[in-house]
Design an enzyme around this catalytic site. Structure first.
Site, PDB file in Angstrom:
ATOM      1  N   CYS B 134       0.799  -1.224   0.000  1.00 52.96           N
ATOM      2  CA  CYS B 134       0.000   0.000   0.000  1.00 52.96           C
ATOM      3  C   CYS B 134       0.835   1.279   0.000  1.00 52.96           C
ATOM      4  O   CYS B 134       0.271   2.367  -0.077  1.00 52.96           O
ATOM      5  CB  CYS B 134      -0.968  -0.012   1.174  1.00 52.96           C
ATOM      6  SG  CYS B 134      -1.840  -1.580   1.300  1.00 52.96           S
ATOM      7  N   HIS B 266      -4.183   7.821   5.262  1.00 48.87           N
ATOM      8  CA  HIS B 266      -4.295   6.460   4.733  1.00 48.87           C
ATOM      9  C   HIS B 266      -5.697   5.926   5.044  1.00 48.87           C
ATOM     10  O   HIS B 266      -6.358   5.392   4.170  1.00 48.87           O
ATOM     11  CB  HIS B 266      -3.209   5.572   5.320  1.00 48.87           C
ATOM     12  CG  HIS B 266      -3.083   4.256   4.623  1.00 48.87           C
ATOM     13  ND1 HIS B 266      -2.818   4.160   3.282  1.00 48.87           N
ATOM     14  CD2 HIS B 266      -3.190   2.984   5.082  1.00 48.87           C
ATOM     15  CE1 HIS B 266      -2.764   2.868   2.936  1.00 48.87           C
ATOM     16  NE2 HIS B 266      -2.994   2.145   4.006  1.00 48.87           N
ATOM     17  N   GLU B 277      -2.986   5.688  13.214  1.00 52.33           N
ATOM     18  CA  GLU B 277      -2.726   6.846  12.351  1.00 52.33           C
ATOM     19  C   GLU B 277      -3.100   8.144  13.069  1.00 52.33           C
ATOM     20  O   GLU B 277      -2.382   9.147  12.975  1.00 52.33           O
ATOM     21  CB  GLU B 277      -3.527   6.690  11.052  1.00 52.33           C
ATOM     22  CG  GLU B 277      -3.121   7.695   9.995  1.00 52.33           C
ATOM     23  CD  GLU B 277      -3.723   7.375   8.619  1.00 52.33           C
ATOM     24  OE1 GLU B 277      -4.604   6.502   8.531  1.00 52.33           O
ATOM     25  OE2 GLU B 277      -3.304   8.026   7.651  1.00 52.33           O
ATOM     26  N   LYS B 295     -10.384   6.992   0.897  1.00 49.11           N
ATOM     27  CA  LYS B 295     -10.696   5.568   0.651  1.00 49.11           C
ATOM     28  C   LYS B 295     -12.160   5.294   0.979  1.00 49.11           C
ATOM     29  O   LYS B 295     -12.715   4.287   0.532  1.00 49.11           O
ATOM     30  CB  LYS B 295      -9.797   4.667   1.508  1.00 49.11           C
ATOM     31  CG  LYS B 295      -8.359   4.614   1.023  1.00 49.11           C
ATOM     32  CD  LYS B 295      -7.541   3.614   1.803  1.00 49.11           C
ATOM     33  CE  LYS B 295      -6.097   3.590   1.342  1.00 49.11           C
ATOM     34  NZ  LYS B 295      -5.348   4.833   1.693  1.00 49.11           N
ATOM     35  N   HIS B 300     -10.084   0.849  -1.148  1.00 48.46           N
ATOM     36  CA  HIS B 300      -8.629   0.733  -0.975  1.00 48.46           C
ATOM     37  C   HIS B 300      -8.031   0.202  -2.283  1.00 48.46           C
ATOM     38  O   HIS B 300      -8.319  -0.910  -2.708  1.00 48.46           O
ATOM     39  CB  HIS B 300      -8.300  -0.195   0.192  1.00 48.46           C
ATOM     40  CG  HIS B 300      -6.868  -0.102   0.635  1.00 48.46           C
ATOM     41  ND1 HIS B 300      -5.838   0.274  -0.196  1.00 48.46           N
ATOM     42  CD2 HIS B 300      -6.291  -0.332   1.845  1.00 48.46           C
ATOM     43  CE1 HIS B 300      -4.697   0.271   0.471  1.00 48.46           C
ATOM     44  NE2 HIS B 300      -4.940  -0.082   1.718  1.00 48.46           N
ATOM     45  N   PHE B 359       1.310  -2.770   5.296  1.00 48.37           N
ATOM     46  CA  PHE B 359       1.719  -3.996   5.950  1.00 48.37           C
ATOM     47  C   PHE B 359       3.228  -3.980   6.222  1.00 48.37           C
ATOM     48  O   PHE B 359       3.998  -3.482   5.403  1.00 48.37           O
ATOM     49  CB  PHE B 359       1.457  -5.100   4.922  1.00 48.37           C
ATOM     50  CG  PHE B 359       0.808  -6.290   5.488  1.00 48.37           C
ATOM     51  CD1 PHE B 359      -0.476  -6.232   5.969  1.00 48.37           C
ATOM     52  CD2 PHE B 359       1.500  -7.485   5.534  1.00 48.37           C
ATOM     53  CE1 PHE B 359      -1.070  -7.351   6.482  1.00 48.37           C
ATOM     54  CE2 PHE B 359       0.905  -8.607   6.044  1.00 48.37           C
ATOM     55  CZ  PHE B 359      -0.376  -8.540   6.513  1.00 48.37           C
TER      56      PHE B 359
END
Lengths: 165, 371
Positions: B134, B266, B277, B295, B300, B359
């Protein structure tokens, strides 16, 4: 740019949390052999994993489960990208700098490492190269490129620093 | 290099369709277009919902189309340009191979796909695919900045590409990452996960001198970036957002500024990401900066998230409108920033930050400023 450590490996012990594929254990083993016993500032070290085809074993296994209508194993999701082993390495060695994974046909990964070392916020780059023996899909791609597919699994690591001279 | 790195063109494709008008009409109005997938049978999965455009387009064709749009907008005639792609390759080729159907093996490999893009556009220069999930296309943009700032290239075409397909649907389903209720609700109480969405974007970055020499219109300046890792866990984000704080501070430091007027977060809508976040952003910027997660409208877009959200951030800067966080219900005590939940917000941002995380604890922050 100077090379301060170098390792190669063709087999590796299993790494907890990773299954089925040799990709992540090989990446971890090559990296760990290069880093262990050395002093470095983990916030100023970048790691690059370079692999044209990536973890094709995990990709193929997950895809076969999908088309076979079988339930996915969540571990295959976790290890589906090189981020997983990079995350594992970053925790083990407290690496809080950039973590990259790249795939390229013709570019020299050393150029990427050299570029990162132009950054005043970085002192070192660990360059990992991992390729698995090609399965049928990957072999077909290599043939299209006019190249010989890899026939065995292997990984190497170079620890690179800026040449102060 | 004297001067800086500037943006001179872009092309974009999302669930809302082709181009900036479709993006403006969808993302900036907070429209959610999640619907049961028609590209594959979604019955085995936790939810059937995705944010996918009509039909079942081929990844390489959409990617080349967006890149053509970007080059056209930039008015670029140069053939010497880096091609930097955030992509895991064409997953449909993998599925077709597993089903014994005809497939194009090269496009299933990210580095080959980057080469195909370069060949189709006639661009000569380094060709790299970034595959770090990502943050992949944000990493491509940052790499483009590095190449230009180091004087190694004048121009970089940076792109990200992901189209909804069943390989990743199955993977995210097995990881229990998909939203149970079929809606992404970033930073909201009751959020239960993410949904996949179509996203392809291509952006032309070039040195300010090169753009000036050829009389190109500068759309924005990319003045800073940050890249940092959590060093915490292979899958979970650091609960205090350690890497996010570090990436944001780095971006501010490189740009020589102390604040921003908007953050495109994000904001995946997963229980763990949004709290981490929030903590990371609060530590870096305080609690007053407007934040939204687009998103909530696009879904996503995985490797393409950074590139598409870069374009969204650029439009926010150009238009003076902050896109809303759609799907928001009620506050979560763990998420206490200003999330732009009321709808599009008119303002006059001078600088905006596009934030991505992935990730493995990877985090990127890209700072854009008005020209």
């Amino acid at each position: 740019m100077i090379t301060v450590a170098r390792t190669e490996c063709v087999e590796a012990e299993p790494v907890p949390g990773f299954i089925e594929s040799a990709f992540n254990p090989l990446a971890y083993r090559a990296a760990a052999d290069c880093l262990r016993g050395r002093e470095f500032d983990g916030s100023r070290l970048a790691v690059i994993v370079t692999s044209l085809a990536g973890d094709s074993t995990t990709t193929g296994l997950a895809s076969r489960l999908l088309v076979g209508g079988q339930v996915h194993n969540a571990i295959l999701f976790m290890q589906a990208t090189a981020n997983a082993v990079l995350g594992y390495l970053s925790r083990e060695f407290d690496l809080s700098g950039p973590l990259l994974s790249v795939s390229t046909v013709d570019d020299d990964p050393l150029d990427t490492a050299d570029l990162l070392l132009t950054d005043p916020e970085l002192d070192a780059v660990l360059l990992l190269t991992v390729e698995l023996a090609a399965d049928e899909r990957i072999a077909a791609a290599y043939r299209l490129l006019g190249r010989t597919p890899p026939t065995h699994d292997g990984a190497s690591a170079l620890l690179l620093e800026r040449d102060s001279k | 290099m004297t001067g800086g790195v500037v943006v001179t063109g872009y092309g974009v494709f999302t669930a809302f369709g082709w181009g900036e008008k479709a993006l403006r009409d969808g993302v900036f109005t907070g429209t959610q277009v999640f619907a049961p997938s028609r590209r594959f049978d979604p019955a085995p999965f936790r939810t059937p919902m995705t944010a996918a455009a009509a039909g079942d387009p081929e990844l390489v064709e959409v990617l080349v189309g967006c890149a053509d749009d970007a080059v056209d907008m930039a008015g670029l005639a140069a053939v010497q340009a880096a091609v930097l792609l955030g992509s895991a390759g064409d997953w449909k080729a993998v599925t077709r191979f597993s089903r014994g159907q005809p497939y194009r093996p090269g496009e299933s490999i990210p580095g080959v796909l980057a080469g195909v893009l370069g060949d189709r556009l006639g661009l000569r220069g380094p060709r790299l695919a970034f595959t770090n999930a990502c943050v992949a296309s944000a990493t491509a943009l940052i790499h483009g900045w590095r190449l230009i700032a180091a004087g190694r290239q004048d121009v970089a075409l940076c792109a990200g590409a992901y189209l909804v397909e069943e390989e990743n649907m199955a993977k995210f389903d097995s990881g229990r990452a998909l939203a149970r209720d079929g809606v992404i609700r970033p930073f909201s109480s009751g959020r239960s996960g993410l949904l996949l969405g179509d996203g392809v974007a291509a952006i032309v970055l070039e040195s300010e001198e090169h753009a000036s020499r050829r009389g190109a219109q500068v759309l924005a300046r990319m003045t800073g970036f940050g890249v940092a890792s959590d060093a915490y866990h292979i899958a979970k984000p650091h609960p205090e957002g350690r890497g996010i704080t570090s990436a944001v501070r780095q971006a501010l430091r490189r740009a020589g500024v102390s604040d921003v007027d908007y953050v495109n977060a994000h904001g995946t809508g997963t229980p763990l990401n949004d709290g981490a976040e929030t903590n990371g952003l609060r530590a870096a910027l305080g609690g007053d900066t407007p934040v939204s997660s687009t998103k909530s409208t696009t879904g996503h877009m995985l490797e393409a998230a950074g590139a598409v959200e870069f374009v969204v951030s650029l439009l926010a800067l150009q238009d003076g409108v902050l896109p809303p966080t759609a799907g928001y219900l009620t506050p979560d005590p763990a998420c206490d920033l200003d999330y732009v939940t009321e709808g599009p917000r008119r303002t006059a941002p001078r600088r905006v930050l596009s934030l991505n995380a992935a990730f493995g604890g990877m985090n990127t922050a890209i700072l854009l400023e008005k020209p």
